[in-house]
Design an enzyme around this catalytic site. Structure first.
Site, short mmCIF file in Angstrom:
data_model
loop_
_atom_site.label_atom_id
_atom_site.label_comp_id
_atom_site.label_asym_id
_atom_site.label_seq_id
_atom_site.Cartn_x
_atom_site.Cartn_y
_atom_site.Cartn_z
N HIS A 17 -94.33 5.59 -62.88
CA HIS A 17 -93.41 4.84 -62.15
C HIS A 17 -93.28 3.55 -60.71
O HIS A 17 -92.82 3.04 -60.57
CB HIS A 17 -93.62 6.30 -60.94
CG HIS A 17 -92.80 7.39 -61.96
ND1 HIS A 17 -91.97 8.04 -61.69
CD2 HIS A 17 -93.94 8.66 -62.66
CE1 HIS A 17 -92.44 9.29 -61.38
NE2 HIS A 17 -92.73 9.49 -62.60
N ARG A 172 -88.36 -5.44 -66.23
CA ARG A 172 -88.80 -6.72 -65.90
C ARG A 172 -88.16 -8.05 -66.69
O ARG A 172 -88.14 -8.38 -67.73
CB ARG A 172 -90.40 -7.53 -65.95
CG ARG A 172 -91.58 -5.76 -65.62
CD ARG A 172 -92.94 -6.67 -65.74
NE ARG A 172 -93.10 -6.42 -67.32
CZ ARG A 172 -93.70 -5.25 -68.29
NH1 ARG A 172 -93.53 -4.29 -67.65
NH2 ARG A 172 -93.82 -5.61 -69.34
N GLU A 280 -87.23 -1.15 -72.41
CA GLU A 280 -87.65 -1.97 -73.20
C GLU A 280 -87.68 -2.54 -74.26
O GLU A 280 -87.15 -3.31 -75.00
CB GLU A 280 -89.30 -2.04 -72.94
CG GLU A 280 -89.56 -2.00 -71.11
CD GLU A 280 -90.59 -1.92 -71.08
OE1 GLU A 280 -91.04 -1.79 -69.81
OE2 GLU A 280 -91.39 -1.94 -71.74
#
Length: 360
Positions: A17, A172, A280
């Site tokens: 989280h 990211r 990812e």
């Protein structure tokens, strides 16, 4: 604009989280917005990590005496003191009219908390995975495969904007940056030479150790090299290092890495948890053997398996050959290529940008 994140990490909650909130905060900061965090000081918190990334953290101390609260929903115990106490502590930090967006990523928080706190915030974004409780918010983000907007029909206000599905996964920027290089490499090589093992930020039950034990019994060539990535909170570092040192494989152990996309791109196959890192791995087309380590990971594992984007396994003493069977399937180049193709089509790594477009 000013964004305030209410999110926790602990040995039970894990780090996922906090990490996805940091991803969104980084994107917002790059666009010139101000971001702060409100975090409860539970064992295993990540306050130091958040501060190291340049964000101010309002640390909420644990209540001196935690009175048992009624079980409002499955994860109520994740919020020490309950929603009333936590909302009061949060309100004491927030200044009226100074918060443009409150971002809430916490399974212990629901509509009672949000109704009280949103009075001092212009807008509320809730990040959820469960669709198991009501929310009072302007935007609801659920990045999970198989989730539908109508799952929240009775749980959010009618005017709430729902951002649903992995196209909104908060990854990211490094994953989008490494995507093409990773996919290009997989088109050229489909052999299993480099194995990546990463089972979450905490792995409190040391499933990593169980996986390493199971791999020793598999018919893998001794020439296969392995990289084990542990989260900064992982308490089993020394034991894992001892296992690595005595392994018949060349095993490298890393902790708290900052180049996960690069490590994933270099791996031929991953063994990983069916949590947020699933997205990812999909972004980079990394063939994966998934383990379900938490209740909220079951649906992700089921959908990815049904789609042919990954395969799942259960590590247990009763079925010690299961991992070996799955690894044997990955020796088939066509099967391996299929995992790459299907998984990489699910995620392009631009989810944070899409969410940003809804916030500005």
């Amino acid at each position: 604009m000013k964004f305030v994140f209410r999110v926790d990490a602990s040995f039970e909650i894990g780090s996922g989280h906090t990490m996805r909130c940091l991803t969104l905060a980084d994107v917002l900061k790059d666009r010139g917005h101000d971001c702060e965090f409100i975090v409860r000081e539970q064992p295993g918190h990540l306050i130091a990590l958040i501060e190291a990334k340049g964000y101010f953290v309002h640390a909420l101390p644990l209540p001196e005496s935690v009175t048992a609260t009624p079980d409002e929903h499955a994860h109520s115990h994740w919020l020490p003191g309950g929603q009333q106490q936590d909302s009061e502590d949060t309100l004491a930090v927030l200044q009226p009219n100074e918060c443009d967006w409150l971002v809430v990523d916490h399974y212990g928080v629901g509509a009672p908390w949000e109704t009280l706190v949103r009075k001092v915030c212009r807008h509320v974004l809730v990040i959820d995975d469960l669709a198991d409780r009501a929310h009072q918010c302007d935007i609801l983000l659920d990045q999970n495969m198989g989730r539908r907007a109508d799952d929240y029909d009775k749980l959010v206000p009618q005017e709430c904007v729902r951002l649903i599905g992995p196209q909104y996964a908060l990854l990211r920027p490094e994953f989008a940056n490494w995507r093409e290089k990773s996919l290009s490499r997989r088109r050229q090589r489909t052999e299993l030479r480099q194995l990546l093992i990463s089972l979450g930020g905490v792995d409190k039950d040391n499933v990593t150790g169980d996986v390493l034990d199971a791999l020793e019994a598999c018919a893998l060539s001794d020439s296969v090299t392995m990289t084990v990535v542990l989260g900064q909170q992982n308490p089993w570092l020394e034991k894992i290092q001892q296992q690595a040192a005595s392994s018949r494989f060349k095993v490298t152990v890393k902790q708290g890495v900052s180049n996960m996309a690069e490590l994933m791109s270099q791996a031929d196959v991953a063994i990983g948890a069916a949590g947020s890192t699933s997205w990812e791995r999909c972004c980079l087309g990394l063939p994966t053997i998934m383990l379900v380590l938490a209740e909220n990971q079951k649906e992700v594992a089921r959908y990815l398996t049904e789609l042919g984007a990954a395969i799942s396994v259960k590590i247990s003493s009763e079925d010690s050959d299961c991992l070996a069977v799955k690894l044997d399937k990955l020796q088939d180049e066509n099967f391996l290529r299929g995992l790459v193709d299907v998984s990489s089509r699910l995620i392009d790594g631009k989810g944070a940008e899409r969410v940003l477009g809804r916030l500005e």
